[in-house]
Design an enzyme around this catalytic site. Sequence first.
Site, PDB file in Angstrom:
ATOM      1  N   PRO A  66       0.818  -1.213   0.000  1.00  5.80           N
ATOM      2  CA  PRO A  66       0.000   0.000   0.000  1.00  5.80           C
ATOM      3  C   PRO A  66       0.852   1.264   0.000  1.00  5.80           C
ATOM      4  O   PRO A  66       1.882   1.328   0.674  1.00  5.80           O
ATOM      5  CB  PRO A  66      -0.823  -0.110   1.289  1.00  5.80           C
ATOM      6  CG  PRO A  66      -0.317  -1.266   2.044  1.00  5.80           C
ATOM      7  CD  PRO A  66       0.659  -2.007   1.206  1.00  5.80           C
ATOM      8  N   HIS A  67       0.415   2.219  -0.783  1.00  7.55           N
ATOM      9  CA  HIS A  67       1.092   3.511  -0.859  1.00  7.55           C
ATOM     10  C   HIS A  67       0.073   4.559  -1.290  1.00  7.55           C
ATOM     11  O   HIS A  67      -1.000   4.225  -1.764  1.00  7.55           O
ATOM     12  CB  HIS A  67       2.285   3.461  -1.819  1.00  7.55           C
ATOM     13  CG  HIS A  67       1.947   2.971  -3.194  1.00  7.55           C
ATOM     14  ND1 HIS A  67       1.690   1.637  -3.463  1.00  7.55           N
ATOM     15  CD2 HIS A  67       1.804   3.622  -4.371  1.00  7.55           C
ATOM     16  CE1 HIS A  67       1.418   1.501  -4.757  1.00  7.55           C
ATOM     17  NE2 HIS A  67       1.479   2.684  -5.322  1.00  7.55           N
TER      18      HIS A  67
END
Length: 152
Positions: A66-67
Amino acid sequence: MPEVAPLPLDPRAVRLDAAAASRDEAIRQCGELLLSVGAIEAAYIDTMLERERSVSTYVGEGVAIPHGTLAGKDVVHHDAICVLRFPDGVDWDGERVDVCVGIAAKGDGHVRLLSELAQILLDPGRARELREATETGAVLRLLQSIGEEANQ
């Protein structure tokens, strides 16, 4: 060949016994770890959730990365990653995720971080080591070795 710096992983940003009831909760936990080491402002967590709604960050081998979105770049103080291991797994839109590697990066830093992480994920043995790690030191050695190999 240009030198590659080790991944920016603070030992305080490693949790090997995490539990989450949902994908979004797992992403929030990643964001909270990045916040706790001073890498981001709290607003970045919302951009991580927004990114997930537009495209899954599940990359295979039981790992998600996740980013945030481009809009989140302004609230990143410094490049950083965090590692959360979920021994009981997390349902990620029908896939089981055992490890989340959260990323926060300024500018184009996420491209370097993603490419270096891909080196682990393309190696099933290394991906398994990451999924099965029970000690912070093992995670640090595994992830820091990426930059060292690239420099040889």
